[in-house]
Design a protein around this motif. Sequence first.
Motif, short mmCIF file in Angstrom:
data_model
loop_
_atom_site.label_atom_id
_atom_site.label_comp_id
_atom_site.label_asym_id
_atom_site.label_seq_id
_atom_site.Cartn_x
_atom_site.Cartn_y
_atom_site.Cartn_z
N ILE A 39 0.65 -1.12 -0.23
CA ILE A 39 0.15 -0.33 -0.08
C ILE A 39 0.70 1.34 0.14
N VAL A 40 0.41 1.89 -0.70
CA VAL A 40 1.48 3.46 -1.08
C VAL A 40 0.94 4.09 0.02
N VAL A 41 2.37 4.91 0.44
CA VAL A 41 3.25 5.63 1.58
C VAL A 41 3.22 7.32 1.28
N TYR A 42 3.29 8.18 2.32
CA TYR A 42 3.36 9.32 1.88
C TYR A 42 4.31 9.72 2.74
N THR A 43 4.47 11.76 2.92
CA THR A 43 5.64 12.21 3.29
C THR A 43 4.96 13.16 4.13
N TYR A 44 4.72 14.11 4.36
CA TYR A 44 4.30 15.38 5.18
C TYR A 44 4.98 16.57 5.08
N GLY A 54 -0.36 14.91 -2.82
CA GLY A 54 -0.57 15.97 -3.50
C GLY A 54 -1.55 17.25 -2.20
N LEU A 55 -2.56 15.94 -2.05
CA LEU A 55 -3.08 17.00 -0.94
C LEU A 55 -2.75 17.23 0.41
N PRO A 56 -3.89 18.58 0.47
CA PRO A 56 -3.41 19.48 1.47
C PRO A 56 -3.57 18.49 2.89
N GLY A 57 -3.25 18.95 3.89
CA GLY A 57 -2.79 18.08 5.11
C GLY A 57 -4.75 19.13 6.13
N PRO A 58 -4.96 18.84 6.73
CA PRO A 58 -6.34 19.07 7.25
C PRO A 58 -6.43 20.69 8.13
N ALA A 59 -7.45 21.21 7.39
CA ALA A 59 -7.33 22.66 7.38
C ALA A 59 -6.30 23.10 8.29
N HIS A 60 -6.17 23.50 9.79
CA HIS A 60 -5.25 24.06 10.23
C HIS A 60 -3.46 23.32 10.37
N PHE A 61 -4.06 22.46 10.11
CA PHE A 61 -2.64 21.77 9.71
C PHE A 61 -2.01 22.10 9.20
#
Length: 267
Positions: free
Chosen positions: A159-164, A248-255
Motif C-alpha cells: 500500500i503506497v505511503v506518503y510524507t508530510y 499532493g493533497l493538503p493536510g487537514p484545515a488548520h494543519f
Amino acid sequence: MVGSGQFAGYSLYAFDRNAASDCTTRVVVVQKNPLSCAGSESDKSADWPALTTVGKPVAGPGVEKHLLGEVTRKDIGGQQVTYGGKLLYLFDMAPHQFTGENFVETVLPLPPWHGYWYLVSAHDGTPATGPAAVTTETIPQGPTVLAADLFQGMGPTPIVVYTYTKDAKNHSACTGACSLTWPPVLTTATPQATGLATHSLGEMRRTDGTRQVTFDGKPLYFYSEEVPQLDPATGNPLNPATIGTGNGLPGPAHFGGKFSLVPSPVG
C-alpha cells in the motif's frame, strides 16, 4: 485473544479510529452485499463484530487487568470490551487465525470505514503491527514509489505511503485529527526493506508511545481514503493495489502542508 466462551481462541483487533461513532451498525451496500462496520457477535452483516461482555471482563494469563474495561454501545445493545481504552472487535472465521492483521478498509469498493485495523498488544494495548515491511510499487504510467505491506493475515499487499511537508526530521506534526486521515506507518520492531536500502529506513517515537517508520528521517503515512484497485470479478487486489490517490493533497484545515508520494531511490 478471547480466553473463554463461544469465541475462545479468537484473535482481537482494534480500529485506528477508536470511537464507537466511527464503526457503527449503519448498513451500507458493499459489492452488492449489505454490511455494517460493527454489530453484535451474532450479527451476520457485521464486518467487525464487537466483543461484548455481561459484567466486568476477566483478565486471563498474560492480560493486564488494569487495562481491561467496557463501554456501553446502545447501537449494539450491550457492553463492548476495551483494552487500554481501545474498543475490541472480532473478525476471523475460526480460532487461532489472524486474517484481520494490519487490515485496511478505506473507501468503496472496499468497506468504506476509512481506517486501519490492528492486533492489540497484551502488554500495553498499543497496535501489535509486527515489524513494518517497506517495499516499492510502480504506479501505472508513473514513478516507482515507496509502499508498506498490509493484509499480512491474507497475503502481504503493498500500500503506497506518503510524507508530510510540515514534518521535521524524526518528528511528526500530524497528530490528532490529522493522524485519522493520515494514519502513521507503525512498527513494533526494526523495519524491514525489500528493493531499497535498509540504511534509509528508521523509526521515531510518536507522542502516544507508538513507533512510526521513517525514510531518510521523514515519517511515513497511509491515506485513510486511498482508492483501492480491485479485480471486479473476484474482489482481489490488482497489481498495484493502490495508485496514490492522496498524492499532493493538503493536510487537514488548520494543519496546512501537503502530503506526497515518496519516490523510490531505485525507481
